[in-house]
Design a protein around this motif. Structure first.
Motif, PDB file in Angstrom:
ATOM      1  N   UNK A  93       0.802  -1.211   0.000  1.00  0.00           N
ATOM      2  CA  UNK A  93       0.000   0.000   0.000  1.00  0.00           C
ATOM      3  C   UNK A  93       0.845   1.276   0.000  1.00  0.00           C
ATOM      4  N   UNK A  94       1.995   1.227   0.694  1.00  0.00           N
ATOM      5  CA  UNK A  94       2.868   2.408   0.730  1.00  0.00           C
ATOM      6  C   UNK A  94       3.394   2.759  -0.661  1.00  0.00           C
ATOM      7  N   UNK A 114     -12.093   9.795   0.197  1.00  0.00           N
ATOM      8  CA  UNK A 114     -12.308   8.403   0.546  1.00  0.00           C
ATOM      9  C   UNK A 114     -13.487   8.324   1.510  1.00  0.00           C
ATOM     10  N   UNK A 115     -14.620   7.816   1.016  1.00  0.00           N
ATOM     11  CA  UNK A 115     -15.828   7.764   1.839  1.00  0.00           C
ATOM     12  C   UNK A 115     -16.109   9.138   2.470  1.00  0.00           C
ATOM     13  N   UNK A 163      -0.576   8.357   3.642  1.00  0.00           N
ATOM     14  CA  UNK A 163      -0.815   8.205   5.079  1.00  0.00           C
ATOM     15  C   UNK A 163      -2.266   7.803   5.341  1.00  0.00           C
ATOM     16  N   UNK A 164      -3.182   8.420   4.613  1.00  0.00           N
ATOM     17  CA  UNK A 164      -4.599   8.090   4.774  1.00  0.00           C
ATOM     18  C   UNK A 164      -4.851   6.630   4.393  1.00  0.00           C
ATOM     19  N   UNK A 165      -4.294   6.198   3.265  1.00  0.00           N
ATOM     20  CA  UNK A 165      -4.562   4.838   2.789  1.00  0.00           C
ATOM     21  C   UNK A 165      -3.944   3.808   3.725  1.00  0.00           C
ATOM     22  N   UNK A 166      -2.770   4.126   4.244  1.00  0.00           N
ATOM     23  CA  UNK A 166      -2.112   3.208   5.177  1.00  0.00           C
ATOM     24  C   UNK A 166      -2.878   3.129   6.493  1.00  0.00           C
ATOM     25  N   UNK A 167      -3.549   4.197   6.852  1.00  0.00           N
ATOM     26  CA  UNK A 167      -4.252   4.243   8.131  1.00  0.00           C
ATOM     27  C   UNK A 167      -5.614   3.557   8.098  1.00  0.00           C
ATOM     28  N   UNK A 168      -6.043   3.100   6.937  1.00  0.00           N
ATOM     29  CA  UNK A 168      -7.355   2.457   6.856  1.00  0.00           C
ATOM     30  C   UNK A 168      -7.347   1.228   7.760  1.00  0.00           C
ATOM     31  N   UNK A 169      -8.487   0.974   8.416  1.00  0.00           N
ATOM     32  CA  UNK A 169      -8.507  -0.004   9.506  1.00  0.00           C
ATOM     33  C   UNK A 169      -8.537  -1.464   9.071  1.00  0.00           C
ATOM     34  N   UNK A 170      -7.630  -1.835   8.193  1.00  0.00           N
ATOM     35  CA  UNK A 170      -7.473  -3.249   7.853  1.00  0.00           C
ATOM     36  C   UNK A 170      -6.044  -3.469   7.376  1.00  0.00           C
TER      37      UNK A 170
END
Lengths: 123, 123
Positions: B22-23, B37-38, B50-57
């Motif tokens: 993802x990074x 994103x949503x 940073x946002x994509x990496x922080x997604x809760x999965x």
């Protein structure tokens, strides 16, 4: 005008026109406009209006769930991403859909649809 | 290169990178890039990653159902509209989503993501 407000106003106008006077959508498109409707590609305001008028239902009602927008680059355009549902007259269940518009400014200070892509969201 | 082939290649690369590294998505965005994103808005490659990496999965797998694309105007950009499903590790059911990308050409002959809007499609 605030971009989010512009997007919201456009979306309301677009779907209200679609649901009450589908032929009236033609003046939202120009010669270079492109529509991809469930994978079928059309170009130009006339052909696009003809495509939309030919869809196999008389009456429909769009219900909008989400509207997202972003400025699309130096030309002053805006991308608008919509999701919602579509109730066809006589059908028991509404259909879910997503649609994106790329709006470009007109010299008169309005916007026209350069790009339009529509997809149903099947369960 | 044929635009449809280009869009398909981009989509495959994007989701493969998302699902494995993802990074690594950082190199697909630039300073002026925007992600919604949503409904949550982010700008700039660093903040977007940073946002994509922080997604809760931790782990996910995208499955693409449809890819539509259109040229977006005189700047040589391309709009790409994707629908598919997203399987999160440990979840029983996959989530449906739609996403649009506005790709702009780089001087090196590649593309970067200027606009990115993601929405889940709830049943």
């Amino acid at each position: 005008m605030d971009p989010d407000a512009v997007a919201k106003a456009f979306v309301e106008h677009y779907y209200r026109t679609f649901d009450s006077n589908r032929a009236g959508l033609a003046n939202l498109y120009q010669d270079g406009s492109m529509l991809t409707f469930e994978g079928a590609k059309t170009q130009g305001a006339q052909a696009i209006a003809a495509k939309l008028a030919s869809l196999p239902f008389q009456q429909c009602m769009h219900n909008i769930s989400t509207v997202d927008c972003q400025p699309s680059g130096p030309a002053g355009g805006m991308v608008v991403f919509v999701s919602g549902s579509l109730q066809l007259a006589g059908e028991q269940h509404p259909l879910k859909f997503s649609q994106m518009f790329h709006l470009m400014p007109t010299p008169q200070g309005s916007f026209y649809v350069l790009n339009d892509i529509f997809r149903l969201n099947y369960a």
